[in-house]
Design a protein around this motif. Structure first.
Motif, PDB file in Angstrom:
ATOM      1  N   LYS A   4       0.841  -1.192   0.000  1.00 29.21           N
ATOM      2  CA  LYS A   4       0.000   0.000   0.000  1.00 29.21           C
ATOM      3  C   LYS A   4       0.876   1.241   0.000  1.00 29.21           C
ATOM      4  O   LYS A   4       1.829   1.338   0.772  1.00 29.21           O
ATOM      5  CB  LYS A   4      -0.909   0.025   1.225  1.00 29.21           C
ATOM      6  CG  LYS A   4      -2.037  -0.959   1.174  1.00 29.21           C
ATOM      7  CD  LYS A   4      -2.968  -0.750   2.349  1.00 29.21           C
ATOM      8  CE  LYS A   4      -4.138  -1.699   2.262  1.00 29.21           C
ATOM      9  NZ  LYS A   4      -5.087  -1.473   3.359  1.00 29.21           N
ATOM     10  N   LYS A   5       0.549   2.174  -0.871  1.00 31.28           N
ATOM     11  CA  LYS A   5       1.274   3.430  -0.914  1.00 31.28           C
ATOM     12  C   LYS A   5       0.654   4.374   0.115  1.00 31.28           C
ATOM     13  O   LYS A   5      -0.559   4.553   0.137  1.00 31.28           O
ATOM     14  CB  LYS A   5       1.158   4.040  -2.314  1.00 31.28           C
ATOM     15  CG  LYS A   5       2.036   5.239  -2.539  1.00 31.28           C
ATOM     16  CD  LYS A   5       1.960   5.683  -3.985  1.00 31.28           C
ATOM     17  CE  LYS A   5       2.861   6.870  -4.199  1.00 31.28           C
ATOM     18  NZ  LYS A   5       2.803   7.351  -5.579  1.00 31.28           N
ATOM     19  N   PRO A   6       1.485   4.963   0.995  1.00 33.50           N
ATOM     20  CA  PRO A   6       0.922   5.865   2.002  1.00 33.50           C
ATOM     21  C   PRO A   6       0.241   7.064   1.346  1.00 33.50           C
ATOM     22  O   PRO A   6       0.681   7.559   0.319  1.00 33.50           O
ATOM     23  CB  PRO A   6       2.134   6.317   2.812  1.00 33.50           C
ATOM     24  CG  PRO A   6       3.302   5.585   2.308  1.00 33.50           C
ATOM     25  CD  PRO A   6       2.918   4.858   1.068  1.00 33.50           C
ATOM     26  N   LYS A   7      -0.849   7.512   1.968  1.00 36.30           N
ATOM     27  CA  LYS A   7      -1.541   8.687   1.466  1.00 36.30           C
ATOM     28  C   LYS A   7      -0.681   9.919   1.712  1.00 36.30           C
ATOM     29  O   LYS A   7      -0.033  10.042   2.747  1.00 36.30           O
ATOM     30  CB  LYS A   7      -2.884   8.866   2.161  1.00 36.30           C
ATOM     31  CG  LYS A   7      -3.872   7.780   1.821  1.00 36.30           C
ATOM     32  CD  LYS A   7      -5.187   8.003   2.539  1.00 36.30           C
ATOM     33  CE  LYS A   7      -6.132   6.877   2.247  1.00 36.30           C
ATOM     34  NZ  LYS A   7      -7.381   6.998   2.982  1.00 36.30           N
ATOM     35  N   LYS A   8      -0.682  10.826   0.738  1.00 36.41           N
ATOM     36  CA  LYS A   8       0.094  12.047   0.839  1.00 36.41           C
ATOM     37  C   LYS A   8      -0.487  12.946   1.925  1.00 36.41           C
ATOM     38  O   LYS A   8      -1.696  13.124   2.015  1.00 36.41           O
ATOM     39  CB  LYS A   8       0.071  12.774  -0.498  1.00 36.41           C
ATOM     40  CG  LYS A   8       0.920  14.011  -0.530  1.00 36.41           C
ATOM     41  CD  LYS A   8       0.878  14.655  -1.892  1.00 36.41           C
ATOM     42  CE  LYS A   8       1.668  15.934  -1.883  1.00 36.41           C
ATOM     43  NZ  LYS A   8       1.533  16.670  -3.124  1.00 36.41           N
ATOM     44  N   LYS A   9       0.375  13.506   2.739  1.00 34.71           N
ATOM     45  CA  LYS A   9      -0.047  14.452   3.772  1.00 34.71           C
ATOM     46  C   LYS A   9      -0.086  15.828   3.122  1.00 34.71           C
ATOM     47  O   LYS A   9       0.946  16.435   2.873  1.00 34.71           O
ATOM     48  CB  LYS A   9       0.920  14.416   4.945  1.00 34.71           C
ATOM     49  CG  LYS A   9       0.923  13.073   5.655  1.00 34.71           C
ATOM     50  CD  LYS A   9       2.000  13.036   6.721  1.00 34.71           C
ATOM     51  CE  LYS A   9       2.086  11.684   7.348  1.00 34.71           C
ATOM     52  NZ  LYS A   9       2.893  10.752   6.603  1.00 34.71           N
ATOM     53  N   ASP A  10      -1.300  16.308   2.835  1.00 35.16           N
ATOM     54  CA  ASP A  10      -1.430  17.549   2.080  1.00 35.16           C
ATOM     55  C   ASP A  10      -2.275  18.609   2.780  1.00 35.16           C
ATOM     56  O   ASP A  10      -2.719  19.565   2.173  1.00 35.16           O
ATOM     57  CB  ASP A  10      -2.006  17.263   0.693  1.00 35.16           C
ATOM     58  CG  ASP A  10      -3.402  16.665   0.763  1.00 35.16           C
ATOM     59  OD1 ASP A  10      -3.874  16.379   1.870  1.00 35.16           O
ATOM     60  OD2 ASP A  10      -4.010  16.476  -0.297  1.00 35.16           O
ATOM     61  N   SER A  11      -2.496  18.428   4.083  1.00 31.90           N
ATOM     62  CA  SER A  11      -3.334  19.378   4.798  1.00 31.90           C
ATOM     63  C   SER A  11      -2.827  19.527   6.228  1.00 31.90           C
ATOM     64  O   SER A  11      -2.158  18.646   6.758  1.00 31.90           O
ATOM     65  CB  SER A  11      -4.777  18.877   4.796  1.00 31.90           C
ATOM     66  OG  SER A  11      -5.632  19.835   5.333  1.00 31.90           O
TER      67      SER A  11
END
Length: 57
Positions: A4-11
């Motif tokens: 699983k690719k980690p979700k991008k931290k964008d907030s």
């Protein structure tokens, strides 16, 4: 392999807390070899799991 690719931290979430509580929390995190941000993210994920309506899962 299916990793699983980690979700991008964008907030960001900005909160205001008591300075003494923040210091104690950060110190405890350091003692436990973790970061404050990691623990807050873990809390948020667990909170979502526990409070998400059953029909949304």
């Amino acid at each position: 392999m299916d990793k699983k690719k980690p979700k991008k931290k964008d907030s960001q979430l900005i909160i205001r807390i008591n300075g003494q509580e923040r210091a104690e929390f950060v110190d405890l995190c350091e003692e436990l070899d973790t970061s404050a941000a990691r623990e807050v993210r873990r809390f948020i994920r667990q909170f979502i799991v526990e409070h998400k309506p059953k029909s949304s899962q």
